[in-house]
Enzyme design. Structure first.
Site, PDB file in Angstrom:
ATOM      1  N   CYS A   1       0.823  -1.217   0.000  1.00 53.20           N
ATOM      2  CA  CYS A   1       0.000   0.000   0.000  1.00 53.20           C
ATOM      3  C   CYS A   1       0.857   1.266   0.000  1.00 53.20           C
ATOM      4  O   CYS A   1       1.501   1.586   1.001  1.00 53.20           O
ATOM      5  CB  CYS A   1      -0.933  -0.021   1.209  1.00 53.20           C
ATOM      6  SG  CYS A   1      -1.737   1.547   1.561  1.00 53.20           S
TER       7      CYS A   1
ATOM      8  N   CYS B   1      -0.181   3.991   2.526  1.00 49.54           N
ATOM      9  CA  CYS B   1       0.187   3.576   3.896  1.00 49.54           C
ATOM     10  C   CYS B   1       1.617   4.005   4.204  1.00 49.54           C
ATOM     11  O   CYS B   1       1.904   4.565   5.269  1.00 49.54           O
ATOM     12  CB  CYS B   1       0.080   2.071   4.044  1.00 49.54           C
ATOM     13  SG  CYS B   1      -1.570   1.382   3.755  1.00 49.54           S
TER      14      CYS B   1
END
Length: 394
Positions: free
Chosen positions: A53, A56
């Site tokens: 991700c 993230c």
């Protein structure tokens, strides 16, 4: 003795620096977090992430390390970080229906979600979400309870929409429709009206966008010129894409003047991007090449992001726009020259080379992209390696 003191000072400094972020105990489990939550009377903050991700990782590098953020989170929450594709994260993903990353959950010691949010955001926004979580009248659980009990006044509905917007797009759209249907013209020229318009206007001729385009003077005291300009650009861009899809050439070029005739360079650049999209959609290669050649030597000559974006758009269409690839190659190459250490520009050039079967040149760029991908997510690293593998097969 002096050297020992110096070493101790450096050790303490490094230790303090390492702690200057949200304190996630890597060895902590969900059971540990709940036990700690009971003892310390704090909510549990769960960072739901995956190894691939990108947002993230961006949050880790840019937001979690901000003093205002980590001080607040470390003081007010038990912080737990879980990979949703490993260990107990797999079960937590099912339990809390985590569908996107990052998702941020604020949970009580019973495992009940008190507040939920998601996506990449600024430090200020992330801190605001934490404060909402701690407010028993404004967190998402409290707002849902009020909604389920029949509360439907406009200020409440708008607050509920904004909370849901980050974490549940489907539910937020439902609430947004309720707000749009409920709001009256007399409400629009107010601070609340501006909040509604700025968040929910979609086109320059819908209920909210149409009012805004005709009555900007009535909301000047509640908005900045920059905000009004941004909304105007967004509404006109949406309208242009609608005309693009319907094939309304006359209407498209008439409205495009908003961007092309503007004294603002950024608007002029946006005009180029929109016009390029139009020609690509219409498969008008000659007009596309003329426009982008002028931009490549003019307004966009030093804009790596936009040149790379145009090249990606041309390459993404595959065989249906293969005639655009030579121009995509020139733009991608220029973007890479401008930003040779940026993964996205180098990667784009390698992919265009792959489409054009330029093996030798493509491999040089693809291998560089793979090196740069080491600083990115595992998913991006895999994509970069795939390009190398495909080029080697030519």
């Amino acid at each position: 003795m002096k050297s020992i003191i110096t070493c101790l000072f450096l050790f303490v400094a490094i230790s303090l620096q390492a702690q200057e972020e949200i304190n996630f105990n890597s060895n902590s489990s969900w059971a540990d977090a709940r036990e700690k939550s009971v003892k310390e009377h704090k909510l549990i903050f769960i960072d739901c992430y995956t190894s691939w991700c990108g947002p993230c990782k961006w949050m880790e590098k840019n937001v979690f390390i901000q003093p205002a953020v980590y001080n607040y989170y470390n003081t007010n929450f038990i912080n737990l970080k879980l990979d949703m594709e490993k260990g107990e994260g797999i079960e937590m993903k099912k339990k809390y229906n985590v569908q996107s990353y990052p998702t941020y959950l604020f949970v009580n010691d019973k495992g009940e979600i008190i507040h939920r949010t998601a996506s990449r955001m600024t430090a200020e926004e992330f801190l605001a979400e934490a404060k909402l979580a701690g407010d028993p009248k404004k967190n998402s659980a409290a707002l849902k309870a009020k909604y389920d009990n029949g509360t439907r006044d406009l200020p409440f509905l708008m607050d509920y929409y904004l909370v849901l917007k980050k974490s549940d797009r489907g539910a937020s759209e439902k609430i947004g429709t309720e707000v749009t249907d409920k709001v009256q013209e007399s409400d629009l020229g107010t601070a609340l009206g501006w909040k509604i318009i700025n968040n929910l206007a979609r086109a320059k001729d819908d209920k909210l966008g149409g009012w805004f385009m005709q009555h900007k003077d009535k909301i000047m005291s509640y908005s900045t010129a920059k905000e009004r300009d941004a909304l105007t650009d967004r509404l006109i861009s949406n309208s242009l894409y609608g005309k693009m899809r319907s094939g309304d050439e006359k209407g498209f070029f008439s409205e495009l003047q908003h961007f092309k005739a503007s004294p603002d360079v950024n608007r002029q650049k946006q005009g180029i991007m929109l016009e390029a999209d139009y020609y690509q959609e219409q498969k008008n290669v000659a007009a596309y090449n003329k426009l982008t050649s002028a931009a490549l030597n003019g307004l966009l000559k030093d804009d790596a992001d936009k040149l790379s974006f145009l090249a990606r758009r041309a390459d993404m269409k595959g065989d249906s726009n293969s005639a655009l690839l030579p121009q995509a190659y020139l733009m991608a190459k220029r973007a890479m020259e401008l930003e040779p250490e940026e993964y996205s520009t180098v990667s784009t050039f390698s992919k265009v080379c792959l489409s054009m079967k330029k093996k030798e040149e493509g491999l040089i760029a693809a291998k560089k992209a793979r090196q740069l991908a080491d600083a990115e997510t595992s998913k991006i690293q895999k994509l970069a390696q795939n390009v190398i593998d495909e080029l080697n097969q030519l």
